[in-house]
Design an enzyme around this catalytic site. Sequence first.
Site, PDB file in Angstrom:
ATOM      1  N   TYR A 198       0.389  -0.592  -0.227  1.00 37.90           N
ATOM      2  CA  TYR A 198       0.031  -0.119   0.376  1.00 37.90           C
ATOM      3  C   TYR A 198       0.731   1.261   0.138  1.00 37.90           C
ATOM      4  O   TYR A 198       1.948   1.050   0.429  1.00 37.90           O
ATOM      5  CB  TYR A 198      -1.013  -0.153   1.265  1.00 37.90           C
ATOM      6  CG  TYR A 198       0.056  -0.149   2.574  1.00 37.90           C
ATOM      7  CD1 TYR A 198       0.390  -0.714   3.298  1.00 37.90           C
ATOM      8  CD2 TYR A 198      -0.181   1.577   3.263  1.00 37.90           C
ATOM      9  CE1 TYR A 198       1.119  -0.725   3.990  1.00 37.90           C
ATOM     10  CE2 TYR A 198       0.840   1.694   4.342  1.00 37.90           C
ATOM     11  CZ  TYR A 198       0.935   0.226   4.500  1.00 37.90           C
ATOM     12  OH  TYR A 198       1.839   0.835   6.107  1.00 37.90           O
ATOM     13  N   CYS A 199       0.253   2.832   0.040  1.00 41.20           N
ATOM     14  CA  CYS A 199       0.704   3.942  -0.484  1.00 41.20           C
ATOM     15  C   CYS A 199       0.088   4.421   0.235  1.00 41.20           C
ATOM     16  O   CYS A 199      -1.497   4.355   0.097  1.00 41.20           O
ATOM     17  CB  CYS A 199       1.984   4.177  -1.556  1.00 41.20           C
ATOM     18  SG  CYS A 199       0.463   4.215  -3.108  1.00 41.20           S
ATOM     19  N   THR A 200       0.503   5.992  -0.165  1.00 39.98           N
ATOM     20  CA  THR A 200      -0.883   7.112   0.506  1.00 39.98           C
ATOM     21  C   THR A 200      -2.361   6.691  -1.017  1.00 39.98           C
ATOM     22  O   THR A 200      -2.981   7.027   0.127  1.00 39.98           O
ATOM     23  CB  THR A 200      -0.175   8.774  -0.192  1.00 39.98           C
ATOM     24  OG1 THR A 200       0.954   8.474  -0.055  1.00 39.98           O
ATOM     25  CG2 THR A 200      -0.815   9.519   0.801  1.00 39.98           C
TER      26      THR A 200
END
Length: 357
Positions: A198-200
Amino acid sequence: MQLYNNLSAKERAELIEKAGKERLTISFYKYAKIGNPQIFRNHMFLAWDELDVLGRIYVAHEGINAQLSVPAENFEAFKNHLDTITFLENVRLNIAIEHDNFAFLKLKVKVRHKIVADGLNDDTFDVTNKGIHVDAQQFNALIEDPDTVLVDMRNHYESEIGHFKNAITPDVDTFRESLDLIEEDLKAHKEDKKLVMYCTGGIRCEKASAYYKHKGFKNVFQLEGGIINYTRQVEAEGLENKFIGKNFVFDQRRSERISNDVIANCHQCGKPADTHTNCANEACHLLFIQCDECKEKMENCCSSHCQEIIKLPYEEQKALRKGQGNSNDIFKKGRADHLPYKKDLRNIFENQSNTIL
Ligand SMILES: [Zn+2]
Ligand SMILES: [Zn+2]
């Protein structure tokens, strides 16, 4: 025809204040082939300037990556305009959790080589062969699976103030470093583990997932729309929120609070704190975590040296800066020997890897 921003940040802030209208903070991205990024850039600038849209947008041959502040009353018009562009029709808009009318004070649409500085040579792998996109509910189930390795694809200063429970949070300054570190750490498990990332807002995982598949990982998953979209979904659907702390964002807000947990510490005194600040000495500008007390005591500076410098007349400060180059190139974000409580995340990374695998 005016193709560039002509107001200073201060003038813009005054205008926004005076207008007193609500603005929405929005981000979106799309990988798509853009033949002439400069013409596309001008087209977008003209349309958005008209709608009083502000923000930081990157356009490249590979697509568009946009972080924006849109007047709420113009949201429909903004959306309708996006829908007129074939590859942006119904693009997923990540709408921020916490709004701030002053998140962006200029409209900057820049043509770049890439929309994310990922350091990858895209010709060496198939960027369209991405991981499986999962929504919040699927993500929650996946990360409970003992065969899952959950990886945070962001940098150390982002994950330090907030991340998913049990995620590996590499102690890296760049996305590129992260890719190598994770591959090395998980190389024995390319086939038997589920790699969930996951990321922003999802954009970094678009490339990372394709890269890991190219590197031989068999089960690669990515959180659709990243932390921002996840938070919206868990709220809307009443799901358990497994994210703790704050989500770091790249605008004036610097972060949005997702849970009430404060998981970081003031880099100066070690007390629980999770508010990033930039050192008030413009020549330093170090990004670090500072509690309210230290902020007052240190006058928003990272060191007593910087505190002395901000007291000098401005001309003298400027003379001192001469020849030093861009401070952002000199100082790494949140890393400086004089900050005693900057956590050494590298050790945590190793410990986590040992316990998980
Ligand atoms: Zn402190
Ligand atoms: Zn400083």
